[in-house]
Design a protein around this motif. Structure first.
Motif, PDB file in Angstrom:
ATOM      1  N   VAL A  38       8.674 -63.790   9.142  1.00  0.00           N
ATOM      2  CA  VAL A  38       8.400 -64.843   8.170  1.00  0.00           C
ATOM      3  C   VAL A  38       9.295 -64.548   6.967  1.00  0.00           C
ATOM      4  N   GLU A  39      10.215 -65.473   6.744  1.00  0.00           N
ATOM      5  CA  GLU A  39      11.278 -65.253   5.767  1.00  0.00           C
ATOM      6  C   GLU A  39      10.780 -64.791   4.400  1.00  0.00           C
ATOM      7  N   SER A  40       9.742 -65.448   3.900  1.00  0.00           N
ATOM      8  CA  SER A  40       9.281 -65.125   2.560  1.00  0.00           C
ATOM      9  C   SER A  40       8.631 -63.744   2.491  1.00  0.00           C
ATOM     10  N   CYS A  41       8.247 -63.202   3.639  1.00  0.00           N
ATOM     11  CA  CYS A  41       7.647 -61.860   3.645  1.00  0.00           C
ATOM     12  C   CYS A  41       8.730 -60.788   3.763  1.00  0.00           C
TER      13      CYS A  41
ATOM     14  N   ILE B 267      -2.050 -55.857   8.074  1.00  0.00           N
ATOM     15  CA  ILE B 267      -3.036 -56.866   8.450  1.00  0.00           C
ATOM     16  C   ILE B 267      -4.141 -56.223   9.286  1.00  0.00           C
ATOM     17  N   LYS B 268      -3.728 -55.381  10.209  1.00  0.00           N
ATOM     18  CA  LYS B 268      -4.700 -54.703  11.071  1.00  0.00           C
ATOM     19  C   LYS B 268      -5.643 -53.851  10.226  1.00  0.00           C
ATOM     20  N   LYS B 269      -5.049 -53.120   9.274  1.00  0.00           N
ATOM     21  CA  LYS B 269      -5.832 -52.224   8.425  1.00  0.00           C
ATOM     22  C   LYS B 269      -6.826 -52.970   7.543  1.00  0.00           C
ATOM     23  N   SER B 270      -6.422 -54.163   7.116  1.00  0.00           N
ATOM     24  CA  SER B 270      -7.287 -54.928   6.208  1.00  0.00           C
ATOM     25  C   SER B 270      -8.533 -55.446   6.925  1.00  0.00           C
ATOM     26  N   GLY B 271      -8.466 -55.515   8.257  1.00  0.00           N
ATOM     27  CA  GLY B 271      -9.632 -55.910   9.039  1.00  0.00           C
ATOM     28  C   GLY B 271      -9.955 -57.395   9.029  1.00  0.00           C
ATOM     29  N   VAL B 272      -9.019 -58.231   8.574  1.00  0.00           N
ATOM     30  CA  VAL B 272      -9.289 -59.665   8.572  1.00  0.00           C
ATOM     31  C   VAL B 272      -9.265 -60.199  10.002  1.00  0.00           C
ATOM     32  N   LYS B 273     -10.107 -61.222  10.232  1.00  0.00           N
ATOM     33  CA  LYS B 273     -10.259 -61.728  11.595  1.00  0.00           C
ATOM     34  C   LYS B 273      -9.622 -63.101  11.810  1.00  0.00           C
ATOM     35  N   SER B 274      -9.250 -63.758  10.721  1.00  0.00           N
ATOM     36  CA  SER B 274      -8.657 -65.088  10.881  1.00  0.00           C
ATOM     37  C   SER B 274      -7.581 -65.304   9.835  1.00  0.00           C
ATOM     38  N   ALA B 275      -6.773 -66.334  10.071  1.00  0.00           N
ATOM     39  CA  ALA B 275      -5.698 -66.657   9.137  1.00  0.00           C
ATOM     40  C   ALA B 275      -6.269 -66.967   7.752  1.00  0.00           C
ATOM     41  N   ASP B 276      -7.386 -67.699   7.719  1.00  0.00           N
ATOM     42  CA  ASP B 276      -7.990 -68.063   6.434  1.00  0.00           C
ATOM     43  C   ASP B 276      -8.508 -66.835   5.688  1.00  0.00           C
ATOM     44  N   GLU B 277      -9.071 -65.905   6.461  1.00  0.00           N
ATOM     45  CA  GLU B 277      -9.554 -64.663   5.859  1.00  0.00           C
ATOM     46  C   GLU B 277      -8.392 -63.874   5.270  1.00  0.00           C
ATOM     47  N   PHE B 278      -7.271 -63.905   5.985  1.00  0.00           N
ATOM     48  CA  PHE B 278      -6.099 -63.170   5.515  1.00  0.00           C
ATOM     49  C   PHE B 278      -5.546 -63.782   4.223  1.00  0.00           C
ATOM     50  N   VAL B 279      -5.542 -65.098   4.143  1.00  0.00           N
ATOM     51  CA  VAL B 279      -5.109 -65.769   2.914  1.00  0.00           C
ATOM     52  C   VAL B 279      -6.017 -65.323   1.767  1.00  0.00           C
ATOM     53  N   ASP B 280      -7.322 -65.332   2.019  1.00  0.00           N
ATOM     54  CA  ASP B 280      -8.290 -64.921   1.002  1.00  0.00           C
ATOM     55  C   ASP B 280      -8.054 -63.470   0.590  1.00  0.00           C
ATOM     56  N   PHE B 281      -7.805 -62.617   1.582  1.00  0.00           N
ATOM     57  CA  PHE B 281      -7.571 -61.205   1.309  1.00  0.00           C
ATOM     58  C   PHE B 281      -6.350 -61.012   0.411  1.00  0.00           C
ATOM     59  N   LEU B 282      -5.236 -61.628   0.825  1.00  0.00           N
ATOM     60  CA  LEU B 282      -3.995 -61.403   0.095  1.00  0.00           C
ATOM     61  C   LEU B 282      -4.012 -62.075  -1.281  1.00  0.00           C
TER      62      LEU B 282
ATOM     63  N   HIS C 248       1.855 -61.186  -4.466  1.00  0.00           N
ATOM     64  CA  HIS C 248       1.899 -62.235  -3.449  1.00  0.00           C
ATOM     65  C   HIS C 248       1.588 -63.623  -3.990  1.00  0.00           C
ATOM     66  N   LYS C 249       1.620 -63.739  -5.305  1.00  0.00           N
ATOM     67  CA  LYS C 249       1.340 -65.040  -5.922  1.00  0.00           C
ATOM     68  C   LYS C 249       2.354 -66.095  -5.511  1.00  0.00           C
ATOM     69  N   SER C 250       3.579 -65.652  -5.290  1.00  0.00           N
ATOM     70  CA  SER C 250       4.648 -66.615  -5.027  1.00  0.00           C
ATOM     71  C   SER C 250       4.747 -67.046  -3.569  1.00  0.00           C
ATOM     72  N   VAL C 251       4.022 -66.355  -2.687  1.00  0.00           N
ATOM     73  CA  VAL C 251       4.141 -66.747  -1.279  1.00  0.00           C
ATOM     74  C   VAL C 251       3.178 -67.891  -0.958  1.00  0.00           C
ATOM     75  N   LYS C 252       3.597 -68.723  -0.033  1.00  0.00           N
ATOM     76  CA  LYS C 252       2.812 -69.900   0.309  1.00  0.00           C
ATOM     77  C   LYS C 252       1.722 -69.567   1.323  1.00  0.00           C
ATOM     78  N   ASP C 253       0.621 -70.307   1.228  1.00  0.00           N
ATOM     79  CA  ASP C 253      -0.479 -70.137   2.181  1.00  0.00           C
ATOM     80  C   ASP C 253       0.013 -70.213   3.619  1.00  0.00           C
ATOM     81  N   GLU C 254       0.870 -71.209   3.859  1.00  0.00           N
ATOM     82  CA  GLU C 254       1.329 -71.420   5.231  1.00  0.00           C
ATOM     83  C   GLU C 254       2.129 -70.228   5.748  1.00  0.00           C
ATOM     84  N   ASP C 255       2.841 -69.545   4.841  1.00  0.00           N
ATOM     85  CA  ASP C 255       3.598 -68.370   5.258  1.00  0.00           C
ATOM     86  C   ASP C 255       2.665 -67.201   5.547  1.00  0.00           C
ATOM     87  N   ILE C 256       1.610 -67.100   4.771  1.00  0.00           N
ATOM     88  CA  ILE C 256       0.624 -66.050   5.008  1.00  0.00           C
ATOM     89  C   ILE C 256      -0.026 -66.273   6.374  1.00  0.00           C
TER      90      ILE C 256
END
Ligand code: HEC
Length: 83
Positions: A23-26, A40-55, A65-73
């Motif tokens: 993912v280019e922005s990452c 991501i594995k270490k953070s223990g998130v189970k879904s894309a939405d959870e990962f967005v919330d986490f980050l 990570h303020k500048s990265v887009k939700d869709e990229d996350i």
């Protein structure tokens, strides 16, 4: 003409495949997506939405990570969970 179209389509396909590996922005900051997948594995998130919330809200690194887009996350999550 058909051949030209085939070559063109092949190129588009190749481009879309290679972008699926990063993912280019990452990778602007993270040198490899493997490392991101590890985080991501270490953070223990189970879904894309959870990962967005986490980050966005839970990570100690959220300010970075303020500048990265939700869709990229979400893209990064999809990629990491493929491995
Ligand atoms: C502005 C630079 C930058 C960008 C862009 C960036 N990161 Fe990061 N990220 C960092 C830094 C710095 C860290 C701290 C750890 C490190 O040095 O690898 C980090 C840490 C993380 C962590 C671990 C957070 C934690 O609290 O455990 C995750 C997960 C992560 N990044 C995912 C992403 C994803 C997914 C993207 C793309 C959507 C992304 N990052 C884009 C700089 C960035």
């Amino acid at each position: 003409m058909k051949k030209l179209v085939a070559i063109l389509m092949g190129g588009i396909f190749a481009a879309s495949v290679s972008s699926a590996f990063a993912v280019e922005s990452c990778v602007k900051c993270h040198k490899s997506m493997d490392k991101v997948a590890e985080y991501i594995k270490k953070s223990g998130v189970k879904s894309a939405d959870e990962f967005v919330d986490f980050l966005r809200n839970k990570s100690a690194k959220k300010a970075l990570h303020k500048s990265v887009k939700d869709e990229d996350i979400k893209k990064a999550f999809a990629e990491a969970s493929k491995k």
